[in-house]
Design a protein around this motif. Structure first.
Motif, short mmCIF file in Angstrom:
data_model
loop_
_atom_site.label_atom_id
_atom_site.label_comp_id
_atom_site.label_asym_id
_atom_site.label_seq_id
_atom_site.Cartn_x
_atom_site.Cartn_y
_atom_site.Cartn_z
N CYS A 70 0.86 -1.18 0.00
CA CYS A 70 0.00 0.00 0.00
C CYS A 70 0.90 1.23 0.00
O CYS A 70 2.07 1.17 0.36
CB CYS A 70 -0.95 0.01 1.19
N SER A 136 -4.15 3.58 2.88
CA SER A 136 -3.13 3.93 1.88
C SER A 136 -2.37 5.17 2.30
O SER A 136 -1.15 5.25 2.14
CB SER A 136 -3.79 4.17 0.52
N CYS A 139 0.27 4.39 4.86
CA CYS A 139 1.45 3.73 4.29
C CYS A 139 2.40 4.74 3.64
O CYS A 139 3.56 4.42 3.40
CB CYS A 139 1.03 2.70 3.24
N TYR A 183 -3.74 0.19 -2.62
CA TYR A 183 -3.84 -0.71 -1.47
C TYR A 183 -4.27 -2.06 -1.99
O TYR A 183 -5.42 -2.25 -2.35
CB TYR A 183 -4.85 -0.17 -0.46
#
Length: 184
Positions: A70, A136, A139, A183
């Protein structure tokens, strides 16, 4: 004999410096090259109409050889793009459905084809503690303030979003940014 020792000593010092400098220059060149390649890769995934002037931030939890990851990238939008969106609204995005670097004839075109654009608010499940778009963003290692500002903007009218295979593309004019997230 003494002058030969001095000359040899100076040559050895020069060679030692040379062997230190070469790896540093090589590593720096690789880093700059990778950074440029990565920026170009993400920029090619954007539709042509969405013009940016720099990559603001990017991040991923990707691990080499693993297909699951992600992350994403945040682009700063140009003033021209922001002005056009302000004047045209959702209709600005009418034909913005294909990544600029992946024409229909490219074998990877399907992966960079976008669904029809919509105006925010985003559907239920996009943002929040377990929202896939929020995951997402996490990340990407943005600041908490940036993630919060994006998430809040997606709950209100005035931003635009689309989806693609394993990803989302969001344009937030109020923050002057486009966010390409994945993701999977």
């Amino acid at each position: 004999m003494g002058s030969q020792l001095i000359a040899r000593s100076k040559r050895n010092i020069f060679l030692r410096r040379y062997f230190v400098i070469i790896p540093i220059v090589a590593a720096l060149s690789l880093w700059i090259g990778w950074d440029h390649y990565r920026d170009a890769f993400y920029t090619k995934a954007l539709p042509d109409k969405i013009q940016t002037y720099r990559v603001n931030t990017q991040g991923s939890d990707a691990v080499p050889l693993l297909r699951k990851a992600c992350g994403g990238v945040i682009f700063d939008l140009t003033d021209e793009t922001l002005s056009a969106i302000g004047q045209q609204g959702l209709s600005f995005f009418q034909n913005a459905r294909q990544g600029r670097g992946y024409p229909a004839t490219d074998r990877n075109a399907y992966y960079h084809s976008y669904a029809e654009w919509q105006e925010t608010p985003v559907p239920e499940g996009w943002v929040g503690p377990e929202g896939f778009f929020s995951l997402s963003l996490q990340c990407m290692n943005n600041s908490p303030e940036t993630d919060k500002a994006i998430s809040e903007a997606l709950k209100l009218p005035g931003s635009y979003f689309t989806t693609k295979q394993s990803g989302e593309l969001v344009v937030v004019p109020s923050l002057k940014m486009a966010i390409l997230a994945y993701y999977n």
